[in-house]
Enzyme design. Structure first.
Site, PDB file in Angstrom:
ATOM      1  N   SER A   1      -7.226  -6.949   8.393  1.00 55.60           N
ATOM      2  CA  SER A   1      -6.020  -6.123   8.342  1.00 55.60           C
ATOM      3  C   SER A   1      -5.457  -5.960   9.747  1.00 55.60           C
ATOM      4  O   SER A   1      -6.191  -6.060  10.735  1.00 55.60           O
ATOM      5  CB  SER A   1      -6.347  -4.758   7.737  1.00 55.60           C
ATOM      6  OG  SER A   1      -7.130  -4.017   8.639  1.00 55.60           O
TER       7      SER A   1
ATOM      8  N   ARG B   1       0.826   6.535  17.109  1.00 49.74           N
ATOM      9  CA  ARG B   1       0.665   7.518  16.033  1.00 49.74           C
ATOM     10  C   ARG B   1       1.353   8.842  16.295  1.00 49.74           C
ATOM     11  O   ARG B   1       2.013   9.396  15.405  1.00 49.74           O
ATOM     12  CB  ARG B   1      -0.827   7.751  15.730  1.00 49.74           C
ATOM     13  CG  ARG B   1      -1.578   6.498  15.295  1.00 49.74           C
ATOM     14  CD  ARG B   1      -0.780   5.661  14.357  1.00 49.74           C
ATOM     15  NE  ARG B   1      -1.466   4.498  13.842  1.00 49.74           N
ATOM     16  CZ  ARG B   1      -0.826   3.461  13.338  1.00 49.74           C
ATOM     17  NH1 ARG B   1       0.502   3.418  13.288  1.00 49.74           N
ATOM     18  NH2 ARG B   1      -1.507   2.438  12.873  1.00 49.74           N
TER      19      ARG B   1
ATOM     20  N   ASP C   1      -6.837   6.525  12.639  1.00 50.45           N
ATOM     21  CA  ASP C   1      -5.416   6.801  12.490  1.00 50.45           C
ATOM     22  C   ASP C   1      -5.140   8.068  11.694  1.00 50.45           C
ATOM     23  O   ASP C   1      -4.220   8.823  12.001  1.00 50.45           O
ATOM     24  CB  ASP C   1      -4.703   5.607  11.854  1.00 50.45           C
ATOM     25  CG  ASP C   1      -4.491   4.501  12.879  1.00 50.45           C
ATOM     26  OD1 ASP C   1      -4.465   4.813  14.087  1.00 50.45           O
ATOM     27  OD2 ASP C   1      -4.369   3.340  12.471  1.00 50.45           O
TER      28      ASP C   1
ATOM     29  N   ASP D   1       0.817  -1.221   0.000  1.00 48.40           N
ATOM     30  CA  ASP D   1       0.000   0.000   0.000  1.00 48.40           C
ATOM     31  C   ASP D   1       0.847   1.266   0.000  1.00 48.40           C
ATOM     32  O   ASP D   1       0.629   2.173  -0.811  1.00 48.40           O
ATOM     33  CB  ASP D   1      -0.929   0.017   1.220  1.00 48.40           C
ATOM     34  CG  ASP D   1      -2.050  -1.003   1.088  1.00 48.40           C
ATOM     35  OD1 ASP D   1      -1.909  -1.964   0.293  1.00 48.40           O
ATOM     36  OD2 ASP D   1      -3.050  -0.847   1.783  1.00 48.40           O
TER      37      ASP D   1
END
Lengths: 406, 406, 406, 406
Positions: C182, C99, C128, C17
């Protein structure tokens, strides 16, 4: 992307901006516009809005003009006042509390006339767009919302007036030039912001005030009034029973006369910026202090302190537009539970901008002269109990000082 | 049960009550008494206390008279003001905030002179006994505390005066009869309670006020002042730099003149009863509003709202006497962290009992005219962002309306 | 509308990705891409990312591969653990807390290389994106943020793979078909969501778990460990001093072996929807319970309860991405203030998915056997004090029962 | 000082301690004793209490033995569980929640028999005395409360047994020596504390546990169950409708078998000290997790987060004995308001001390697969909205970075 809009209910004041919006909606969306004009006590004639709407082709049965003053005060202002709500410590939320009611009526009318959308005239920088839309979506998750100020290109006054003139929408003389500030009004307050108010160092010019006299021009003698409460809500002024809206209107008159309820504030908008506004809340300021006064003798400490701790969150929810959110309703349930016995009479002094609670009494009073008096023969309170009370409250603090001793 | 007390430090005002306590301690505990008299700005001569103490046999080196005014304002009043603390929505905590400092000094002196106990003249029904004693125990877990009002039998005025006369303690004329109310004073405020104030329906008589003129007697013209802040604390009045205590004293003069800071309150005591008091906080009232004013442009919304939510708890802790408790210190750490950039100038109008913030500016301002202005060419804010903002804030409310659809 | 972007720092994993994003950025924005790959303990080889980036034309000096494990645990995980943070009562915030660190490094690199934008591979529906971007904007208000998933049309897997193949980006076999779920991983946890996990009534399939054995497959005998704390942070396992990241890694091994830290959760995302996820936090689960264990004997009640009340707000702030917001920092200041004396040893039992605190000791203990013991001769606690304590705590409740008596 | 006591209602278990109290009350106060023995599911025969009371001269019509199990679970345990109440993050409040019900019944019986006092067997160091007495005073402000453990001199076991023998009170063999710990039990939990449990570093000996098997001895295969909820309360187990008490009893059996609900805790007592206890809450632990599970899909985020923030205060109120205080009732009103739609089925796995929610479904679900799915064609959620959402949430953070620019 989505289905075309066939019919939209517009929150319509009859003024220039929402008249332009009316026309723009008809043109842009090629849809039928239904107008809704609410009397929330803003003190303007509403019937002219009917004529204007008709002139722009709105069907007579699609022109709604509703007097919502009693509902506004009874179901929105008073419940909020039960919470002693102040946003950022100072603001009585006069604009915020009106928005959910307007949205509620917009959604009701949309259901009545089979509209698929609602529209409002709030700009893309303010809180009102959020309040209108959150309420609308909460009451009808499938409704579409049109906010022309976020969509169109009529973003300058010149463009707006050109559009109006091109479409035979009358432009009042005082709207031709730049207005020195913008206002919003209802039975609870008038707010002003923009232009001349934008520098928070500059004092608010006197001409901005419209709902109160300058304290310096208020009567030289104080006026004393009484306010009666039942279950947390005001029910009578100077002993005379009044409906919620009538009571608030009467307090507004008193507040106006004595220069009460002016507030110059820099506040934090939900959309992330600071703005400077001026608020006049004459009757609401008196009412809010009176409510605190009656709670002082009828509310238990545990209830009172819990209310004080919940209040900032509650006020923030209203300010941000979450009136119809579950968490606001939960807080309201807690607050309303506390108000059952909040009844009695408060005496207030009004003088040159000031409101002073000078007396309170209640059939439900929790204040006990017998217990509080210095020389207590009745034995309602044993002073030696205080020693044990302090000792056990201190125990953990003393153990901190002996940390590690085991 | 416990060891005999050899030496006790008494919080001594020099007045009748604590003079009687001094003598009573010497007699009852057969111990040496050390006196501590604090200047907290209560506005009384303190040297007479020395003579009286000596007369009752206190050793000269055991007579402490300390000027604590700067420490009081700098380390207690100002930190509290950073929190915008208001007890029960209205009270600026003038009495509560002085107690921990007195206890701190009592415990320090006890260490210096090797005393095993401290004593105070607070009654068994009030909050002050709790505040004195919690602070004392927190600072020295092994200290003994003597509270004569909870122990002795001199609970009537007659008995007290008889004791005084029997022991050659001078009784001032105005103490002979019943005082119509009792007071406490320091640089932040004067409080009055009892007797003529006990019926919360009766207006506070004018003769009770001592720190402020009646608003009706205040000047007919408003006065404008500026207050400068650094890191959340006041540093200058009308551009003139001042120490904390000097600044508060100067504000007190302004407040007195304009009739500012009177409060008639029924409050909930920590010991479980309601009481009615009258407070005069002239300078503190001005200061508190000014602090909110400077925060309005220098504090971020997240910080400001968190402060508002924590404040009631913080105020309750101070009111209840938990100044030296870990949770008060934790809250203070959070509050102080927020004040780093709270700096700038506030302009205020004082008029007939009212204080109005009319302007504020700051080198650290978060207020952005560029962002807030209606017609924004700079692109600092894209109105279309508001659509997405509202949509996502509304999502959960819309899903509520579709509950069960999965 | 805005200036063209010249150089962008991309949070680059080296996977399919973000490789597609790398290429897409180069093409779409015609800009130079700088890659940043962080080792947060996700357990993957990072060097292959370098080769891939070079292959796509990234300049060698523009390829950043940083080992952030110690910083991650020391400055993010441990401070959060001091708060006992749990989102919605259960979730240890393993994704959320990583994050802000990634954003911090992105912004630092942007400053180093003179980039005007940063980019990330988070989708437009998750939390996110919010966490990345709020942190980025907080650290550099002028930075531009590119979120390709919200911009491009490669929204189906097919389109993405087609793009990759058209641009010589290698597509791993297991990425060709639809992945059944995922994941995200770092030293604190692995999260899984999507596809096979989307029906919250269906049990999470066993093959989804990757960080822990099934409790049923864990050892049949319990294992006992000790964890040492200093100032609220873990410093040693079984008596052996370890750095933060080493300690957490060692606890992860223990947790994995004993099947500890699995959580099946339906949570509320900040963007307004509910989602179902599966979390494995093996070491963090042990650590969190141990931290509570050591606090039990070293933290005062006032501090402990205040922490518990602040925790949900603190956890929400981290979950929503407000790590670098003033209110999170204020709460951290309060929390950190409480941890000064949180030191000592906790003994834990690990068994078949369970963690049990079975002992705790501390040089700073506040637990006093002397005070708590039933038969107390030392007089540290006088049971008669309890009578007064209760009487005054009850006073307001009794007055409620006598309401109206005055 | 106060009037003599004529008739007292004693919370009577039939055990040694309360039998001694019964006799001591008759002797010391020369009053008539009425006994009240409650079946709260503690699992003991209650009829022997009748015989013993009769033997000590209690009038047959003054011996109350009531089965309160359904009322206990329905009106106390379940409302508390609606709040997800955990004291200090871990404790399910099994002892705390039983006390107000006992007091309620004591006060009711006192009214029925015309008693002027109530008495209980709680010691002067624990929380239970506070809970009993606060509830009693709240329900009858004029009641007198006798707490023999704070008054008498039978404070050593030897003295107590001597008194018993002197008064023909049978002393069970196992009460002759020192009990190695003391316990309290009801349908929700069993608590143990004292003696062998007093060193918080020592593991709780296995013989202390009575309600659960050791996880190591639990079945080697997991067991799956379902629990159905209506309006926030459990109504069925594995599809079979059950009354509240029946449901909790059935969960207790499951919990016992699988070793669920053991907790070793050092907690902070309201009276100011830390104590170490061991709790077994088998069914309650399962129930509490299931309730969180069903809330996950039926409770809106706003409601859920508000509940989480209010919970610590609510739990503290129950722990401290303020069940009948206005603030607990206010919080309950808010919590109950949120539970209207909390209905559906939770599936759980029980295994060796662990409880795992593995599935949940509801006719009122707020979880929307349509909205959350990665590839969303229905357009229920527009990813571009996220950009605006983030931008406006970030605005204040960006303005912080530009502080002072104006």
């Amino acid at each position: 992307m989505s289905d075309p809009i066939k019919r939209v209910v517009l929150a319509y004041s009859g003024g220039l901006d929402t008249s332009v919006i009316l026309k723009w909606l008809q043109q842009t969306y090629n849809c039928e516009v239904v107008t809704f004009t609410a009397d929330l006590g803003q003190g303007e004639e509403l019937e002219p809005a009917r004529a204007k709407a008709e002139l722009m082709g709105v069907r007579p049965e699609h022109i709604y003009i509703d007097d919502l003053r009693e509902e506004f005060v009874r179901d929105f202002v008073f419940p909020m006042m039960r919470a002693n709500a102040l946003y950022e410590g100072l603001y009585l939320l006069g604009t915020s509390i009106a928005r959910p009611l307007i949205s509620k009526r917009l959604i009701e009318i949309a259901a009545e006339v089979g509209a698929d959308a609602v529209a409002h005239g709030a700009t893309g920088k303010g809180n009102d767009q959020v309040r209108f839309e959150l309420s609308a979506y909460a009451l009808n998750p499938d409704i579409k919302v049109i906010a022309p100020w976020r969509e169109w290109d009529l973003t300058s006054r010149t463009a707006l007036i050109a559009f109006a003139e091109a479409h035979q929408i009358p432009v009042p003389k005082d709207k031709r030039g730049e207005s020195p500030f913008s206002t919003d009004a209802n039975l609870l307050h008038t707010s002003s912001e923009g232009k001349v108010l934008e520098d928070p160092w500059d004092e608010v010019p006197d001409y901005v005030y419209s709902r109160t006299v300058n304290p310096e021009d208020a009567p030289d003698a104080p006026e004393f009034i009484t306010l009666d409460f039942e279950r947390g809500d005001g029910v009578a002024l100077n002993g005379e029973a009044m409906s919620p809206a009538t009571l608030l209107a009467a307090l507004n008159e008193l507040g106006r006369k004595h220069g009460i309820g002016r507030l110059d504030l820099v506040e934090n908008r939900f959309v992330g910026m600071k703005s400077r506004g001026m608020y006049e809340t004459p009757g609401g300021t008196i009412y809010a202090l009176a409510h605190r006064g009656i709670e002082q003798i009828t509310l238990d400490r545990g209830a009172a302190h819990l209310k004080d701790e919940l209040m900032p969150r509650y006020a923030e929810l209203i300010y941000n537009g979450f009136w119809f959110a579950p968490e606001r309703e939960m807080l309201q349930a807690a607050i309303d539970h506390s108000q059952e016995k909040v009844a009695g009479t408060v005496r207030l002094k009004l003088y040159k901008g000031g409101v002073y609670v000078v007396g309170r009494k209640s059939p439900n009073t929790l204040y006990s002269e017998k217990v509080v008096t210095f020389e207590d023969d009745a034995g309602a309170y044993d002073q030696r109990d205080a020693a044990g009370f302090i000792k056990l409250n201190a125990l953990r603090l003393r153990l901190l000082g002996r940390r590690g001793e085991g």
